[in-house]
Scaffold this motif. Structure first.
Motif, mmCIF file in Angstrom:
data_model
loop_
_atom_site.group_PDB
_atom_site.id
_atom_site.type_symbol
_atom_site.label_atom_id
_atom_site.label_comp_id
_atom_site.label_asym_id
_atom_site.label_seq_id
_atom_site.Cartn_x
_atom_site.Cartn_y
_atom_site.Cartn_z
ATOM 1 N N SER A 59 0.842 -1.198 0.000
ATOM 2 C CA SER A 59 0.000 0.000 0.000
ATOM 3 C C SER A 59 0.876 1.246 0.000
ATOM 4 C CB SER A 59 -0.916 0.013 1.226
ATOM 5 O OG SER A 59 -1.827 -1.058 1.183
ATOM 6 N N SER A 60 0.300 2.340 -0.479
ATOM 7 C CA SER A 60 1.009 3.608 -0.510
ATOM 8 C C SER A 60 0.513 4.512 0.615
ATOM 9 C CB SER A 60 0.817 4.304 -1.865
ATOM 10 O OG SER A 60 1.395 3.525 -2.894
ATOM 11 N N LEU A 61 1.394 5.407 1.059
ATOM 12 C CA LEU A 61 1.131 6.250 2.221
ATOM 13 C C LEU A 61 1.023 7.703 1.771
ATOM 14 C CD1 LEU A 61 3.912 4.638 4.444
ATOM 15 C CD2 LEU A 61 1.487 4.041 4.426
ATOM 16 N N LEU A 62 -0.182 8.226 1.723
ATOM 17 C CA LEU A 62 -0.398 9.616 1.321
ATOM 18 C C LEU A 62 -0.252 10.525 2.536
ATOM 19 C CD1 LEU A 62 -1.133 11.828 -0.639
ATOM 20 C CD2 LEU A 62 -3.559 11.221 -0.336
ATOM 21 N N TRP A 63 0.762 11.355 2.499
ATOM 22 C CA TRP A 63 1.100 12.171 3.662
ATOM 23 C C TRP A 63 0.266 13.444 3.709
ATOM 24 C CZ3 TRP A 63 3.756 11.062 7.879
ATOM 25 C CH2 TRP A 63 4.122 12.105 8.734
ATOM 26 N N ARG A 64 -0.366 13.696 4.871
ATOM 27 C CA ARG A 64 -1.154 14.909 5.067
ATOM 28 C C ARG A 64 -0.672 15.695 6.286
ATOM 29 N NH1 ARG A 64 -3.728 16.138 0.351
ATOM 30 N NH2 ARG A 64 -5.293 14.575 -0.255
#
Length: 409
Positions: A59-64
């Motif tokens: 999975s990919s980690l979308l940084w916010r």
């Protein structure tokens, strides 16, 4: 000059759910990485071990969260991945160690590349403590694809990029902006994003100091695979009558032209986009006709390690099956004037890794109808050559960069 937007760089879209709402964005990867799947939105409160577990599942980690915290997370994951790789048994064979380390680096890059950063339509990063990367992204990617003078035209929407790529873009822009001092030129060369930078400069001294071919004081020179144009500039400054520089990469062609213009050498150096040779000859041409373009010197500093590159920058290092090297040698005799020389600049690191032997190279030279006129060599000065902790230190400590002077047989 800024590059034009890559036509298919932002046409792939990715979707995910965020706070119960479906979201869509463009995906960009200069290295051709596949679009992310299974996107998980994360912020500052995520633990590094948990992030690593998610990323290792694919999975990919979308940084916010805070941008600097994203960098810290990437470093934390890198430490864990490096430590894990160091536990694997190490062979005593240099070639096997090289391949194992390259595979480990590729796996580590794949995991770290799953940390994603959102860019706005104008390349702004709307995260706390984020740098202003708009000019850096414009240098690497071109102006935003839908940016026009027509105020009714909207810019493209949010784009996701991997954090390692974004940091590379920012770093490349700083190099481009400030340039790299080249002692052999007494001036700076400004590399462009995706163009191999002349940070290993020992080979430049070889080219600057090796005598011209005997009896030719102001040669016509071709620089094959010019990259930033640094060798073409060195040769022009040495007194070459004319330099024709080629590269297959359009970014490199523009970069070399910009550097040549900046150095005031545009009147003596011509940069063209070509796969190796600047001219194509008829099969019946024997190379002796006076009106047929031939070079008194052909200089080539090809990728020196047989292997497949994983990025645009690695194309300056890795050459699958030594294809570029072999094609250069095979075509050299046909492109030289009768008394001309080909200067092949090549690290022998592949020899010490067991990926190629000196005899292999000499046999290729002989089969191409060439003779070795002479050689010059130097010791690499890059930091890894003296790093005893490097797994490849044994091979790197023996490495030499050799300038092979080749004549027609």
């Amino acid at each position: 000059m800024l590059p034009q937007p890559t036509p298919d760089a932002t046409t792939t879209t990715v979707t995910w759910n965020e706070d119960g709402t479906p979201r869509t964005a463009f995906w960009r990867s200069e290295n051709g990485a596949p679009p992310p799947t299974g996107i998980v939105v994360i912020t500052d409160d995520i633990a590094a071990d948990k992030a690593l577990r998610i990323a290792r599942r694919g999975s990919s980690l979308l940084w916010r969260g805070d941008f600097q915290n994203a960098r810290q997370l990437m470093r934390a994951l890198d430490r864990r991945l490096t430590k894990r790789a160091s536990r694997s048994p190490q062979s005593t064979d240099a070639g096997e160690v090289f391949l194992a380390n390259r595979n480990a680096r590729a796996q580590r890059a794949a995991v770290l590349g799953r940390i994603l950063i959102p860019l706005e339509a104008d390349y702004a990063i709307r995260l706390r403590r984020a740098p202003d990367a708009r000019e850096a992204c414009a240098h690497a990617y071109g102006r935003p694809a839908a940016q026009t003078t027509d105020e009714s035209t909207d810019l493209i929407g949010e784009t996701l990029v991997s954090l390692p790529e974004l940091l590379g873009v920012i770093s490349a822009y700083e190099w481009h902006r400030t340039g790299i001092e080249v002692a052999a030129l007494g001036a700076r060369i400004h590399p462009a994003h995706g163009v191999f930078a002349p940070t290993r400069d020992e080979y430049l001294d070889l080219v600057a100091d090796t005598p011209w071919p005997q009896g030719i004081d102001h040669p016509v020179v071709w620089d094959i695979g010019t990259g930033t144009g640094v060798l073409a500039a060195v040769l022009a400054r040495r007194g070459a009558r004319e330099v024709v520089a080629t590269d297959i990469n359009p970014r490199a062609v523009q970069c070399a032209r910009d550097n040549v213009d900046r150095l005031g050498l545009a009147g003596r150096v011509t940069v063209v986009q070509a796969d190796l040779w600047p001219y194509v000859y008829d099969e019946a041409d024997d190379g002796e006709a006076g009106d047929t373009p031939r070079a008194d010197m052909v200089v080539c500093n090809p990728p020196w390690i047989p292997g497949r590159p994983t990025s645009a920058l690695e194309q300056g290092i890795y050459d699958p099956d030594s294809d570029v090297l072999h094609r250069f040698l095979s075509g050299l005799a046909d492109n030289l004037s009768p008394r001309g020389e080909g200067w092949l600049i090549l690290s022998d690191l592949a020899d010490h890794l067991g990926l190629r032997t000196r005899d292999d190279l000499l046999n290729r030279i002989d089969a191409a109808g060439l003779t070795v006129v002479g050689t010059s060599e130097t010791t690499p000065r890059h930091p890894r050559a003296a790093d005893s902790a490097d797994p490849l230190h044994s091979a790197r400590s023996k490495e030499r960069t050799i300038l092979w002077r080749l004549g027609r047989g």
